[in-house]
Scaffold this motif. Structure first.
Motif, short mmCIF file in Angstrom:
data_model
loop_
_atom_site.label_atom_id
_atom_site.label_comp_id
_atom_site.label_asym_id
_atom_site.label_seq_id
_atom_site.Cartn_x
_atom_site.Cartn_y
_atom_site.Cartn_z
N ARG A 82 0.84 -1.19 0.00
CA ARG A 82 0.00 0.00 0.00
C ARG A 82 0.88 1.24 0.00
O ARG A 82 2.08 1.15 0.27
N THR A 83 0.26 2.37 -0.26
CA THR A 83 0.94 3.65 -0.11
C THR A 83 0.64 4.15 1.29
O THR A 83 -0.53 4.37 1.64
N TRP A 84 1.70 4.33 2.08
CA TRP A 84 1.54 4.66 3.49
C TRP A 84 1.98 6.09 3.77
O TRP A 84 2.86 6.62 3.10
N ARG A 85 1.38 6.67 4.79
CA ARG A 85 1.91 7.90 5.38
C ARG A 85 1.76 7.83 6.88
O ARG A 85 0.94 7.06 7.42
N VAL A 86 2.54 8.66 7.56
CA VAL A 86 2.52 8.76 9.02
C VAL A 86 2.10 10.18 9.38
O VAL A 86 2.53 11.15 8.75
N VAL A 87 1.24 10.29 10.39
CA VAL A 87 0.86 11.60 10.92
C VAL A 87 1.35 11.69 12.35
O VAL A 87 0.98 10.87 13.19
N VAL A 88 2.21 12.67 12.61
CA VAL A 88 2.67 12.94 13.98
C VAL A 88 1.97 14.20 14.48
O VAL A 88 1.46 15.00 13.70
N GLY A 89 1.90 14.34 15.80
CA GLY A 89 1.21 15.50 16.38
C GLY A 89 -0.30 15.41 16.25
O GLY A 89 -1.00 16.41 16.42
N GLU A 90 -0.82 14.21 15.99
CA GLU A 90 -2.25 14.00 15.76
C GLU A 90 -3.00 13.80 17.07
O GLU A 90 -2.46 13.25 18.03
N HIS A 91 -4.25 14.26 17.13
CA HIS A 91 -5.16 13.93 18.24
C HIS A 91 -6.53 13.56 17.70
O HIS A 91 -7.03 12.48 17.97
N ASN A 92 -7.15 14.46 16.95
CA ASN A 92 -8.47 14.20 16.38
C ASN A 92 -8.31 13.92 14.89
O ASN A 92 -7.94 14.81 14.12
N LEU A 93 -8.60 12.69 14.49
CA LEU A 93 -8.39 12.29 13.11
C LEU A 93 -9.31 13.03 12.14
O LEU A 93 -9.03 13.07 10.94
N ASN A 94 -10.38 13.60 12.65
CA ASN A 94 -11.35 14.25 11.77
C ASN A 94 -11.14 15.75 11.62
O ASN A 94 -11.93 16.41 10.95
N SER A 95 -10.11 16.28 12.26
CA SER A 95 -9.88 17.72 12.13
C SER A 95 -8.39 18.01 12.11
O SER A 95 -7.60 17.27 12.69
#
Length: 268
Positions: A82-95
């Protein structure tokens, strides 16, 4: 016969009935059972691992930022193309709260002994090389890893964190959650009536009561406090297929301290 399920969020994986089998915690955008919503960015090494579908990215697993350009997660989260990415500093996935950093994954390193068809053998660990190094700040920090070989005592205080299901088969929530899961020592966890021979000494069991990991938590950290600091002692792996928080079936984690040498060899 025991059955178990992996805790990632691509599709619910109930494996063939051979040996006792877990359920991975990787399915759907769901979070920790029980517990509470975490204070935003209070686990600043927690990442959201996301895969691309069409023009959008979707959360599937957690992970821990261990170097500015490296993430530790579960092998079962990334053993598909798959094509992956990482999100750091995240809390609310919808905003987008302005604290997030989005980084693509340039290479995936899965432990060479990992075998999805032999889950109870262990080795459910992988490293992700990021295409760029992230910026450390008040919201993004590196995880502390334990010394090689360290094993925690029974009832040692730890917390799971993740975006997994709030109940078995229950509602989804975008906010990062945490739950207190004390360690269950290997002698107890591997005994009859608990997980038996489904767990190895390269794993960590934690919980076993009303709180647990669940689908969507896979790959995320088991955060354990020692001498006033938190260390990531586990990578979230599997729970019972009957219920995420089944009694005497604690959430099972890959024991990080068993793989320090392998990770250091990969990262150089």
């Amino acid at each position: 016969m025991l059955k178990f399920v992996l805790l990632a969020a691509l599709s619910v994986l109930v494996l063939a009935e051979e040996e006792p089998q877990p359920r991975y915690l990787e399915d759907s955008l769901e979070r920790v059972v029980g517990g509470e919503v975490a204070r935003p960015n209070s686990w600043p090494w927690q990442i959201s691992l996301q895969f691309q579908s069409g023009s959008n990215y979707h959360h599937t697993c957690g992970g821990s930022l261990i170097r500015r350009g490296w993430v530790m997660t579960a092998a079962h989260c990334v053993d598909s193309q798959r094509t992956w990415r990482v999100v750091v500093g995240e809390h609310n996935l919808n905003s987008n709260e302005g604290r997030e950093q989005y980084v693509s994954v340039s290479r995936v390193y899965i432990h060479p002994n990992w075998n999805r068809n032999q889950i109870s053998n262990g080795y459910d660990i992988a490293l992700l090389r990021l295409s760029n190094e992230v910026t450390l700040n008040n919201y993004v920090q590196l995880a502390n890893l334990p010394p090689s070989g360290q094993v925690l005592n029974h009832n040692h205080p730890c917390y799971i964190s993740g975006w997994g299901r709030t109940t078995t088969g229950g509602n989804l929530s975008a906010q990062l959650k945490q739950a207190y899961l004390p360690v269950v020592d290997h002698n107890t966890c591997s005994s009859s009536g608990w997980w038996g021979n489904s767990v190895r000494n390269t794993m960590v069991c934690a919980g076993g009561g009303k709180d647990s990991g669940c689908q969507g938590d896979s790959g995320g950290p088991l955060n354990c406090q020692l001498s006033g600091r938190y260390y990531v002692h586990g990578v979230t792996s599997f729970v019972s297929a009957r219920a995420c928080n089944e009694s005497r079936k604690p959430t099972v984690f890959t024991r990080v301290s068993a793989y320090i040498g392998w990770m250091e060899n990969i990262m150089g």
